[in-house]
Design an enzyme around this catalytic site. Structure first.
Site, mmCIF file in Angstrom:
data_model
loop_
_atom_site.group_PDB
_atom_site.id
_atom_site.type_symbol
_atom_site.label_atom_id
_atom_site.label_comp_id
_atom_site.label_asym_id
_atom_site.label_seq_id
_atom_site.Cartn_x
_atom_site.Cartn_y
_atom_site.Cartn_z
ATOM 1 N N LYS A 253 0.870 -1.175 0.000
ATOM 2 C CA LYS A 253 0.000 0.000 0.000
ATOM 3 C C LYS A 253 0.907 1.225 0.000
ATOM 4 C CE LYS A 253 -4.187 1.748 2.265
ATOM 5 N NZ LYS A 253 -3.931 3.167 2.288
ATOM 6 N N ARG A 273 -8.542 12.055 -5.837
ATOM 7 C CA ARG A 273 -9.689 11.344 -5.279
ATOM 8 C C ARG A 273 -10.923 12.216 -5.182
ATOM 9 N NH1 ARG A 273 -8.770 7.572 -0.057
ATOM 10 N NH2 ARG A 273 -10.945 7.950 0.428
ATOM 11 N N GLU A 303 -1.043 5.428 -7.975
ATOM 12 C CA GLU A 303 -0.598 6.307 -6.905
ATOM 13 C C GLU A 303 0.554 7.183 -7.405
ATOM 14 O OE1 GLU A 303 -2.425 5.752 -4.180
ATOM 15 O OE2 GLU A 303 -1.285 6.529 -2.495
ATOM 16 N N PHE A 342 -1.513 0.834 -10.700
ATOM 17 C CA PHE A 342 -1.869 -0.502 -10.222
ATOM 18 C C PHE A 342 -3.105 -1.053 -10.924
ATOM 19 C CE2 PHE A 342 -3.033 2.347 -6.546
ATOM 20 C CZ PHE A 342 -4.411 2.340 -6.726
ATOM 21 N N GLU A 417 3.217 1.585 4.637
ATOM 22 C CA GLU A 417 2.155 1.683 5.638
ATOM 23 C C GLU A 417 1.264 0.446 5.763
ATOM 24 O OE1 GLU A 417 -0.918 4.446 3.022
ATOM 25 O OE2 GLU A 417 -1.314 3.972 5.095
ATOM 26 N N ARG A 433 -16.542 0.125 -1.684
ATOM 27 C CA ARG A 433 -15.671 -0.151 -0.532
ATOM 28 C C ARG A 433 -16.249 -1.351 0.209
ATOM 29 N NH1 ARG A 433 -11.980 2.748 3.144
ATOM 30 N NH2 ARG A 433 -12.336 4.859 2.496
ATOM 31 N N LYS A 439 -7.604 -3.882 3.048
ATOM 32 C CA LYS A 439 -6.312 -3.321 3.456
ATOM 33 C C LYS A 439 -5.961 -3.819 4.851
ATOM 34 C CE LYS A 439 -8.300 1.039 4.957
ATOM 35 N NZ LYS A 439 -8.265 2.460 5.070
#
Ligand code: ATP
Length: 604
Positions: A253, A273, A303, A342, A417, A433, A439
């Site tokens: 991540k 975002r 990212e 990604f 992270e 989500r 995650k």
């Protein structure tokens, strides 16, 4: 009744009523009544943008967060900057000189101040007039100009109306009703349509008849798509249970900015975002996007990070936008922005979000040519292909809990992270989500339980920190008597994450004169108690404990029985909180206190 006739005060009454309503059903009904009985024109956007201000992209940003808004309001009200009310506004978090119940809520603090200056009568301003003034506010550059628009708003409203206007400017009405409920009440297809266009105006215009269903629309190049998000899980076993029976990829991540790149020939957009187009990335990136993406039209999901050209690796998270701006101004730097793609959502003439992630990984490999330190693709073994020895793995297929735990552990030790797990058979879902992406991050304990322990050895880093000590072996003190300095230290955990590069460099420079090479693996200096486990063995010892330095360590809440270290317990995912240059070596936490701490946190 339209935006030219409905007064903003009517909308405020609806806000107030929604705020009072206890149930979601009542709140929704309130909104429906407003649309059916009050705001009867079909030009819904004017009103809906004042109900969902965070989704409105038509007038750009106001450039007013609480602190600047406070200063502008002080000027708009014409009060002295050192007056009590001005201080109340500026120190809104504390509630000014007298801490009030509203402290911490800027709009409420402001409304207290405004109440003393504005009358109670509604200013009769219509929704259209408010929107026009808000357009002006967003278009003004200087604080003085913004203050003058605010002053006009203050003149034409009362304190209650002004409170809601402030909340609109801050883009959060805190009505206790979700954006999803508002969308559903507006039109059954509104949320889906918004997710693939991120265009509130278009949603209001196209779906202005609730009885007409709208065909599900796919994504298009040039319109940002609501990003798919990850659901948090507590551990590897839970993650795999949720993805039971699926083929799973586990990825690092990355800690940067989520950016969607839309390429249409030479026109490139960088949507964040919250759907803003970050054109400042263009200077550094657009040529690469034109040349290294072999499709005229394409959407990439990924990212934006920073690359350190002098060390040839990802840099710590920094201000991407500033680095991009510096590059545009031609400033020399060893930092540059790098994009890690990604996912791929659109290629050539069609959306590919309905294809499986495995298929999309294939498309990424086929259509995107990586360029070290500029453009990377995150596919199993993608970044790895260019990996220098010792460089971490960023993405791999996981078959069992052990695979996930190993990857997670390596990722955390590498100072990243956490990890993201994805079902390789899943499609990409706008705005989702619900758990298709999971995650996993460590649960760090609170600062009050930080452990102050002594560095007793060091390990050379690989990749990111090749050739230098980058991790430390930590020891707990063994006390012979309460008033005596400890004579022995017991190995307890290994830690490398938590410090910035500069902090790590400073620490290693201080300790370097006392490093002693560990030439006889089985012979540790006499003041250290260690095991013979090869995983524990450091590359260097600290010559003598009184030369060493204490680190404050935090860790995942779960301690683990130690198999590697001499102490009975060790820490999961330890992380350096800070270097305690101020604390003498002999004040190191002792083993008995540590065992007591473990027992009390386990409820014994
Ligand atoms: P957090 O505060 O934990 O970063 P978040 O609210 O930003 O969470 P999440 O949905 O929890 O968002 O996590 C997804 C975010 O993680 C993405 O928006 C993206 O910015 C980031 N990210 C980093 N690496 C990846 C990856 N390999 N795959 C997907 N998302 C990633």
């Amino acid at each position: 009744m339209s935006d030219e006739t409905v007064r903003f005060g009517v909308l405020c009454s609806m806000y107030q009523a929604i705020l009072r309503d206890r149930t979601s059903a009542k709140k929704r009904k309130r909104f429906r009544t407003f649309l059916d009985k009050v705001y009867t024109s079909r030009d819904y956007f004017s009103a809906v943008r004042l109900i969902l201000p965070s989704l409105d992209r038509e007038r750009g940003t106001y450039g007013l967060k609480e602190s600047t808004l406070a200063v502008c309001l002080v000027d708009a009200l014409g009060i002295a900057r050192d007056s009590e009310d001005a201080l109340r506004l500026v120190n809104w978090r504390k509630g000014g000189s007298r801490a009030g119940a509203n402290a911490g809520n800027f709009a409420l603090v402001a409304s207290e101040v405004l109440q003393r200056r504005q009358g109670l009568a509604s200013g009769e301003m219509t929704i259209k007039e408010l929107n026009d003034l808000l357009d002006q506010l967003a278009s003004k550059e200087s604080r003085a100009e913004k203050a003058s628009v605010l002053s006009e708003l203050i003149k034409r409203t009362n304190a209650l109306e002004m409170k809601w206007i402030i909340m609109i400017i801050l883009k959060d009405l805190k009505l206790g009703i979700s954006e999803r409920s508002i969308f559903h009440e507006f039109h059954p297809d509104a949320e889906d349509f918004f997710n693939v266009t991120c265009d509130l105006k278009l949603v209001c215009e196209k779906l202005n008849d609730r009885s007409q269903r709208h065909k599900r629309q796919d994504i298009t190049v040039g319109k940002p798509v609501r990003p798919q998000l990850a659901m948090r899980v507590s551990d590897a076993a839970t993650a795999l249970k949720k993805l039971h029976g699926k083929q799973v990829v586990i990825e690092c991540k990355f800690d940067g900015d989520r950016i969607q790149i839309h390429k249409n020939g030479k026109e490139i957009h960088y949507f964040s975002r919250n759907f803003l187009d970050h054109l400042e990335y263009g200077h550094a990136m657009s040529n690469i996007m034109v040349e290294n993406i072999f499709a005229d039209r394409c959407i990439l999901d990924g990212e934006m990070l920073v690359w350190d050209t002098s060390r040839n690796r990802f840099a710590e998270f920094g201000s991407n936008q500033e680095i991009a701006k510096a590059a545009k101004e031609g400033l020399e730097s060893d930092r540059q922005v790098v994009y890690v793609a990604f996912d791929i959502l659109y290629v050539g003439d069609s959306s590919v979000i309905h294809q499986s992630l495995t298929e999309r990984h294939e498309l990424l490999r086929k259509f995107v040519k990586p360029l070290k330190g500029r453009l990377e693709i995150l596919v199993p073994d993608g970044l790895n292909a260019q990996r220098s020895p010792g460089e971490p793995c960023w993405s791999t297929v996981a078959y069992n809990v052990e695979d996930v735990e190993k990857f997670f552990k390596e990722t955390i030790e590498n100072r990243d992270e956490g990890v993201v797990l994805k079902d390789l058979g899943s499609k990409w879902e706008p705005g989702d989500r619900s758990g298709k992406w999971l995650k996993l991050k460590p649960d760090y304990i609170h600062a009050e339980s930080d452990l102050d322990v002594l560095i007793i050895g060091g390990y050379f880093g690989s990749g990111r920190h090749g050739g230098e000590v980058a991790q430390f072996l930590m020891g707990l003190a063994e006390r012979s008597a309460p008033d005596m300095y400890p004579k022995r230290f017991i190995s307890f955990c290994r830690v490398g994450t938590g410090l910035s590069d500069d902090e790590l460099d400073a620490l290693v420079t201080k300790l370097k004169p006392f490093f002693r090479k560990n030439e006889h693996p089985k012979k540790a200096p006499c003041f250290y108690e260690v095991t013979n486990n090869s995983k524990e063995r450091p590359d260097v010892w600290i010559d003598s404990p009184d030369k060493s330095i204490i680190l404050s360590i935090t860790s995942d809440i779960r301690t683990i029985k130690s198999e590697v270290f001499a102490a009975p317990y060790s820490l999961r995912f330890p992380r350096i909180q800070r270097v305690r240059y101020d604390k003498p070596w002999h004040e190191c936490l002792d083993i008995q206190s540590f065992v007591d701490l473990v027992n009390s946190s386990n409820g014994n």
